[in-house]
Enzyme design. Sequence first.
Site, PDB file in Angstrom:
ATOM      1  CB  SER A   1      14.239   8.560  -7.323  1.00 46.68           C
ATOM      2  OG  SER A   1      12.918   9.037  -7.477  1.00 46.68           O
TER       3      SER A   1
ATOM      4  CE1 TYR B   1      13.680   8.428  -1.535  1.00 52.84           C
ATOM      5  CE2 TYR B   1      12.723   9.788  -3.266  1.00 52.84           C
ATOM      6  CZ  TYR B   1      13.158   8.560  -2.807  1.00 52.84           C
ATOM      7  OH  TYR B   1      13.073   7.459  -3.631  1.00 52.84           O
TER       8      TYR B   1
HETATM    9  P1  NAD Z   1      10.821  -0.583   0.183  1.00 48.94           P
HETATM   10  O1  NAD Z   1      10.275   0.044   1.400  1.00 48.94           O
HETATM   11  O2  NAD Z   1      10.333  -1.912  -0.188  1.00 48.94           O
HETATM   12  O3  NAD Z   1      12.398  -0.657   0.252  1.00 48.94           O
HETATM   13  C1  NAD Z   1      13.191   0.218   0.987  1.00 48.94           C
HETATM   14  C2  NAD Z   1      14.010  -0.623   1.933  1.00 48.94           C
HETATM   15  O4  NAD Z   1      15.000   0.202   2.532  1.00 48.94           O
HETATM   16  C3  NAD Z   1      13.223  -1.213   3.083  1.00 48.94           C
HETATM   17  O5  NAD Z   1      12.690  -2.464   2.760  1.00 48.94           O
HETATM   18  C4  NAD Z   1      14.280  -1.326   4.177  1.00 48.94           C
HETATM   19  O6  NAD Z   1      14.760  -2.643   4.259  1.00 48.94           O
HETATM   20  C5  NAD Z   1      15.406  -0.440   3.688  1.00 48.94           C
HETATM   21  N1  NAD Z   1      15.760   0.528   4.724  1.00 48.94           N
HETATM   22  C6  NAD Z   1      15.221   1.748   4.941  1.00 48.94           C
HETATM   23  N2  NAD Z   1      15.820   2.326   6.005  1.00 48.94           N
HETATM   24  C7  NAD Z   1      16.751   1.441   6.465  1.00 48.94           C
HETATM   25  C8  NAD Z   1      17.686   1.449   7.522  1.00 48.94           C
HETATM   26  N3  NAD Z   1      17.830   2.509   8.337  1.00 48.94           N
HETATM   27  N4  NAD Z   1      18.452   0.359   7.705  1.00 48.94           N
HETATM   28  C9  NAD Z   1      18.330  -0.729   6.891  1.00 48.94           C
HETATM   29  N5  NAD Z   1      17.488  -0.785   5.864  1.00 48.94           N
HETATM   30  C10 NAD Z   1      16.712   0.294   5.657  1.00 48.94           C
HETATM   31  O7  NAD Z   1      10.558   0.458  -1.001  1.00 48.94           O
HETATM   32  P2  NAD Z   1      11.146   0.554  -2.492  1.00 48.94           P
HETATM   33  O8  NAD Z   1      10.278   1.545  -3.141  1.00 48.94           O
HETATM   34  O9  NAD Z   1      11.350  -0.776  -3.085  1.00 48.94           O
HETATM   35  O10 NAD Z   1      12.547   1.254  -2.265  1.00 48.94           O
HETATM   36  C11 NAD Z   1      13.757   0.777  -2.803  1.00 48.94           C
HETATM   37  C12 NAD Z   1      14.533   1.925  -3.401  1.00 48.94           C
HETATM   38  O11 NAD Z   1      13.816   2.440  -4.507  1.00 48.94           O
HETATM   39  C13 NAD Z   1      14.759   3.117  -2.466  1.00 48.94           C
HETATM   40  O12 NAD Z   1      16.071   3.566  -2.602  1.00 48.94           O
HETATM   41  C14 NAD Z   1      13.798   4.147  -2.997  1.00 48.94           C
HETATM   42  O13 NAD Z   1      14.254   5.452  -2.734  1.00 48.94           O
HETATM   43  C15 NAD Z   1      13.826   3.834  -4.471  1.00 48.94           C
HETATM   44  N6  NAD Z   1      12.719   4.372  -5.250  1.00 48.94           N
HETATM   45  C16 NAD Z   1      11.454   3.949  -5.045  1.00 48.94           C
HETATM   46  C17 NAD Z   1      10.435   4.480  -5.786  1.00 48.94           C
HETATM   47  C18 NAD Z   1       9.013   4.056  -5.588  1.00 48.94           C
HETATM   48  O14 NAD Z   1       8.132   4.663  -6.189  1.00 48.94           O
HETATM   49  N7  NAD Z   1       8.718   3.062  -4.801  1.00 48.94           N
HETATM   50  C19 NAD Z   1      10.696   5.431  -6.766  1.00 48.94           C
HETATM   51  C20 NAD Z   1      12.010   5.845  -6.958  1.00 48.94           C
HETATM   52  C21 NAD Z   1      13.022   5.299  -6.202  1.00 48.94           C
END
Ligand code: NAD
Length: 297
Positions: A189, A202
């Site tokens: 991130s 985080y």
């Molecule tokens: P999202 O909520 O769609 O995806 C996160 C997923 O993590 C969930 O769908 C879930 O299936 C999984 N998860 C969380 N806890 C879990 C557990 N205990 N067991 C099994 N699965 C679990 O959101 P996203 O934004 O697509 O996130 C995906 C990645 O992107 C993450 O690593 C997040 O940190 C990173 N990210 C997101 C952003 C943003 O702005 N959305 C920015 C930077 C990084």
Amino acid sequence: MADQYSFQNPVTQYEKISPPEQTQPEPGLDRDLKPLADLGADSYRGTGRLEGRKALITGGDSGIGAATAIAFAREGADVAISYLPEEEPDAEKIIALIEKAGRKALALPGDLKDREYCVDIVEKTVKEFGGLDILVNNGGKQVSVDDIADITDEQFDHTMKTNIYAMFWITKAAVEHLPAGSAIINTTSIQAYNPSPNLLDYATTKSAINNFTKGLAQQLAAKGIRVNAVAPGPIWTPLQPTYGQPMEKLVEFGQSTPIGRGGQPAELAPAYVFLASQESSYVLGETLNVNGGSPTP
Ligand code: NAD
Ligand code: MG
């Protein structure tokens, strides 16, 4: 839905969204986001770049992981997705899209905080697909807390387990199965370099993921296994309204980026496809920033 292939202004390619006030309990559902996120389901076109490949994506039910799952399948890969049991409705939709692309899909509900589950999803993918050559460690937990005094030991532990331990457990289990040519891609991130004060636990994990990626890339390079990371900026996914950000930040979602808008999951998938495909054969230990223009080290 925006078209990713026509020449156009990226500022206006996707809508500048101002999400209405909303919260969902963790982990949240993609289908309940207002407005809905663009996963590329109506736009992503494959060109055979991952023909015959076998992928495992954690957090593949929604957001960035789901957009990546759709893209991988359309590029020719069989795709296994890991997610929490509560996310079954989102997962079913993505499984159907993988199958519609003519590829094998594997649904792997369970908890990434559980070591046994992490080892098991690797074994199940290898068994079902006859191997594994793309691993995307993307599942993650983000809960906003303003004051360190209010971060419980439980939250700290769960964030570390989900974001770091799971990556370690899954990668360790996967490495013995990965043939030369394989790719590991970790989702880090912008928070790895520019930590928000309300995301202390985080942001710490995201910095660790970047570091793990660069160290492991050197370790596995000689085996022909490439390890890279993708660092998203603000992307509209269920992570956000599940207490991932305070509501007042969400209404101006992503508008402080140089491009002036938040990103959609569809805009992330091509970065994962590039790092998974043979096209990136000389790219190792890299963090590909997909963040709307915020400067990074
Ligand atoms: P999202 O909520 O769609 O995806 C996160 C997923 O993590 C969930 O769908 C879930 O299936 C999984 N998860 C969380 N806890 C879990 C557990 N205990 N067991 C099994 N699965 C679990 O959101 P996203 O934004 O697509 O996130 C995906 C990645 O992107 C993450 O690593 C997040 O940190 C990173 N990210 C997101 C952003 C943003 O702005 N959305 C920015 C930077 C990084
Ligand atoms: Mg989800």
